[in-house]
Write an enzyme that holds these catalytic residues in place. Structure first.
Site, PDB file in Angstrom:
ATOM      1  N   THR A 333       1.049  -1.119   0.242  1.00  0.00           N
ATOM      2  CA  THR A 333       0.422   0.136   0.423  1.00  0.00           C
ATOM      3  C   THR A 333       0.454   0.934  -0.175  1.00  0.00           C
ATOM      4  OG1 THR A 333      -1.556  -0.880   1.444  1.00  0.00           O
ATOM      5  CG2 THR A 333      -1.944   1.303   1.499  1.00  0.00           C
ATOM      6  N   THR A 351      -4.477   1.058  -2.766  1.00  0.00           N
ATOM      7  CA  THR A 351      -3.781   0.067  -2.224  1.00  0.00           C
ATOM      8  C   THR A 351      -3.451  -0.777  -3.301  1.00  0.00           C
ATOM      9  OG1 THR A 351      -3.573  -1.523  -0.409  1.00  0.00           O
ATOM     10  CG2 THR A 351      -5.086  -0.596  -0.808  1.00  0.00           C
ATOM     11  N   ASP A 375      -9.818  -8.481   2.116  1.00  0.00           N
ATOM     12  CA  ASP A 375      -9.724  -7.883   3.093  1.00  0.00           C
ATOM     13  C   ASP A 375     -11.014  -8.101   3.581  1.00  0.00           C
ATOM     14  OD1 ASP A 375      -7.435  -6.641   3.686  1.00  0.00           O
ATOM     15  OD2 ASP A 375      -7.814  -4.555   2.774  1.00  0.00           O
ATOM     16  N   SER A 404     -11.584  -1.959   4.393  1.00  0.00           N
ATOM     17  CA  SER A 404     -10.487  -1.326   4.874  1.00  0.00           C
ATOM     18  C   SER A 404      -9.407  -0.313   6.323  1.00  0.00           C
ATOM     19  CB  SER A 404     -10.246  -0.165   3.897  1.00  0.00           C
ATOM     20  OG  SER A 404      -8.623   0.612   4.429  1.00  0.00           O
ATOM     21  N   GLY A 426       0.287  -0.349   5.806  1.00  0.00           N
ATOM     22  CA  GLY A 426       0.539  -1.480   6.351  1.00  0.00           C
ATOM     23  C   GLY A 426      -0.537  -1.990   7.064  1.00  0.00           C
ATOM     24  N   GLY A 427      -1.665  -2.408   6.239  1.00  0.00           N
ATOM     25  CA  GLY A 427      -2.510  -3.324   6.958  1.00  0.00           C
ATOM     26  C   GLY A 427      -3.383  -2.381   8.231  1.00  0.00           C
TER      27      GLY A 427
HETATM   28  O1  DON Z   1      -7.828  -1.764   2.967  1.00  0.00           O
HETATM   29  C1  DON Z   1      -6.967  -2.093   3.487  1.00  0.00           C
HETATM   30  O2  DON Z   1      -6.581  -2.160   5.296  1.00  0.00           O
HETATM   31  C2  DON Z   1      -5.479  -2.910   2.841  1.00  0.00           C
HETATM   32  N1  DON Z   1      -5.994  -3.650   2.249  1.00  0.00           N
HETATM   33  C3  DON Z   1      -4.337  -2.616   3.127  1.00  0.00           C
HETATM   34  C4  DON Z   1      -3.157  -2.916   2.944  1.00  0.00           C
HETATM   35  C5  DON Z   1      -1.566  -2.000   3.578  1.00  0.00           C
HETATM   36  O3  DON Z   1      -1.792  -1.590   4.127  1.00  0.00           O
HETATM   37  C6  DON Z   1      -0.359  -3.442   2.952  1.00  0.00           C
HETATM   38  N2  DON Z   1       0.462  -2.348   3.041  1.00  0.00           N
HETATM   39  N3  DON Z   1       2.203  -2.349   3.145  1.00  0.00           N
END
Ligand code: DON
Length: 523
Positions: A333, A351, A375, A404, A426-427
């Site tokens: 992301t 993302t 997700d 998300s 970072g999820g």
């Molecule tokens: O939307 C979300 O929460 C996830 N798809 C984000 C994924 C993410 O941040 C991965 N990254 N480094």
């Protein structure tokens, strides 16, 4: 000033502002440039969220999250009661992309330049190429096995290996795709030649996105979620992202302490863990796409509810939560923060979900497709790639947006002046990472640089543990936290934040994530 994970993309935004564009023009230029120079997160094959706060006080939230295809079903990723990896890799993992429609819509409503003009830096970078750095080389090396299973293999590993550091990397197919979008608008992507290429890729790789899915995709303008913290005002993202609610719920709880304990103290880490934990329990059980789920936003973000939650925190003991297993995966992301000379501000997080998304690559069109379907609670009650355990509110349904954690946020100071533009990748650690940068500045009185470098921690309720950056807790704080009953889980690095903040001496300070790549470009 533009802060992003790619120096060339930050500079693309600045180039547009120097030509007279505003922050929205620059953000869209940066977004398309990231597709070219930061392919791990793309992201014309993905989706995102944008918080816009104009100098005249107008504020808006744009939701261009991917949606589940019409043929999606609740149990499409479950086989004989077991969760498969099809929500992660390959064409079935792909949600209908929203980025092209979203960026064009932001520009139409708040920009001053044409899509054609703001896309020129990205087209130039794709057509003429750019010099490959070690970060891109390393990232492509890391994901080689999976990318090579799809059409992107021949683009990114021309002789079996990724382009060498220092070599010039050109993407002619992508340049053609971007030129089509620049000339014909989003229709090229959703109903025109690029739509045909996406659907052909779906047929080739066993995906289910149809021309109808693409044709009916629409971004949604939402009211930005507005909260306050110690006199500061936050504009942040409402559902279909959980970011805003979860962050405000945490900050509201913390605000019930007149003064937070010192940064390095066990008391402070305990309070963060406990407040994050409570907010994530609500997040993972109550939040989902508001078109499908009744989200109690007003209640969850109210100060009264926060007081009730905070009153259940025992200062000396960790609150246990039911435990679930977890399993991390490479992820991707990216967030960019933009401010222009007038004080218009844009916070965008976008993302593909996993690094290079589902790895599915649109042959001939030059871009990766997301794996945002992961997700969803692909199997409610079972952890996804981030170990997030979510319930029915986030079950797969056709046309639904997966929940998300992305948290693009604009902060005003107690005088109502633009103060900070921040967001992260970072999820689930996006929510806790953005909250910590804000807390570090407001409560711990750190400079933006210190706030960004400071060691981070994370608690998402399930699994029942505090994840923290190795070395980030003092020995005595770690001992005390364990005495209180916290499980401690040391890790490498947490969250990829890009932020900018008003400088007390005038102007702006931008800091890109010291744990990742990027540039704060300004003029
Ligand atoms: O939307 C979300 O929460 C996830 N798809 C984000 C994924 C993410 O941040 C991965 N990254 N480094």
């Amino acid at each position: 000033m533009v802060v992003s994970n790619s120096d060339l993309a930050s500079e693309a935004g600045v180039e547009i502002m120097k030509r007279g564009g505003n922050a929205v023009d620059a953000a869209v230029a940066t977004g398309f440039a990231l597709e070219v120079t930061y392919p791990a997160a793309g992201n014309i094959g993905g989706g995102g969220f944008m918080i816009i706060r104009m100098a005249d006080g107008r504020a808006a939230a744009l939701d261009y999250r991917e949606i589940a295809p019409l043929a999606a079903t609740r149990d499409m990723y479950v086989e004989n009661g077991k969760l498969t990896d099809r929500s992660l890799v390959g064409a079935l993992a792909v949600g209908v992309p929203g980025s092209v429609a979203g960026m064009a819509e932001a520009l139409r409503k708040y920009g001053t330049m044409s899509l054609h003009d703001v896309m020129q830096p990205a087209i130039r970078l794709a057509r003429d190429g750019f010099v490959v750095d070690s970060a891109l080389n390393r990232s492509l090396t890391y994901s080689a096995t999976r990318i090579k299973q799809f059409a992107g293999g021949k683009v990114f590993y021309p002789n079996g290996a990724p382009p060498a550091v220092g070599s010039v990397f050109r993407q002619p197919d992508l340049a053609r795709t971007l030129t089509l979008i620049a000339d014909q608008g989003p229709a090229a992507f959703y109903t025109g030649p690029i739509a045909d290429q996406i659907v052909a890729e779906m047929h080739h790789d066993g995906g289910i996105i149809t021309k109808e899915d693409l044709a009916r995709y629409r971004p949604i303008w939402r009211d930005a979620l507005v909260g306050t913290y110690r006199g500061y005002t936050l504009y942040t993202m409402p559902p279909s992202s959980s970011g805003g609610i979860t962050m405000l719920e945490t900050l509201n709880q913390l605000e019930t302490w007149p003064k937070l304990p010192d940064f390095n103290s066990a008391e402070y880490k305990h309070l963060l863990a406990e407040t994050f934990q409570r907010a994530f329990i609500d997040r993972n059980t109550k939040l989902g796409d508001p078109a499908f789920v009744n989200v109690p936003t007003a209640e969850l973000t109210s100060k009264a509810y926060a007081r009730k939650l905070a009153s259940t925190i025992d200062p000396a003991h960790a609150t246990p939560v039911p435990a679930f297993a977890t399993g991390p995966e490479p992820i991707h992301t990216t967030h960019y923060s933009v401010v222009d000379a007038h004080g218009n501000a844009v916070a965008t997080t976008t993302t593909l979900n996993g690094g290079y998304g589902s790895k599915t690559f649109v042959d001939g069109a030059g871009f990766f497709l997301n794996n945002e379907m992961d997700d969803f609670a692909a199997q409610p009650g079972k952890p996804n790639q981030f170990g997030l355990v979510q319930g029915e509110a986030d079950a797969v349904q056709p046309g639904k947006r997966p929940l998300s954690a992305m948290s693009p946020t604009v902060v005003l100071d107690p005088n109502g002046k633009l103060f900070m533009v921040v967001g992260a990748a970072g999820g689930p650690t996006i929510i806790t990472g953005v909250a910590q940068v804000i807390l570090n500045v407001i409560d711990q009185h750190m400079s933006l640089a210190d706030a960004m470098y400071a060691p981070r921690m994370h608690d998402q309720a399930w699994p029942d543990a505090i994840t923290f950056e190795r070395g980030g807790f003092t020995t005595s704080a770690a001992d005390s936290l364990q005495q209180m009953g916290h499980h401690l889980d040391p890790t490498g690095s947490l969250t990829d934040v890009n932020a900018l903040m008003r400088d007390a001496r005038g102007g702006w300070v931008g800091v890109y994530e010291p744990r990742a790549t990027g540039e704060a470009a300004g003029y």
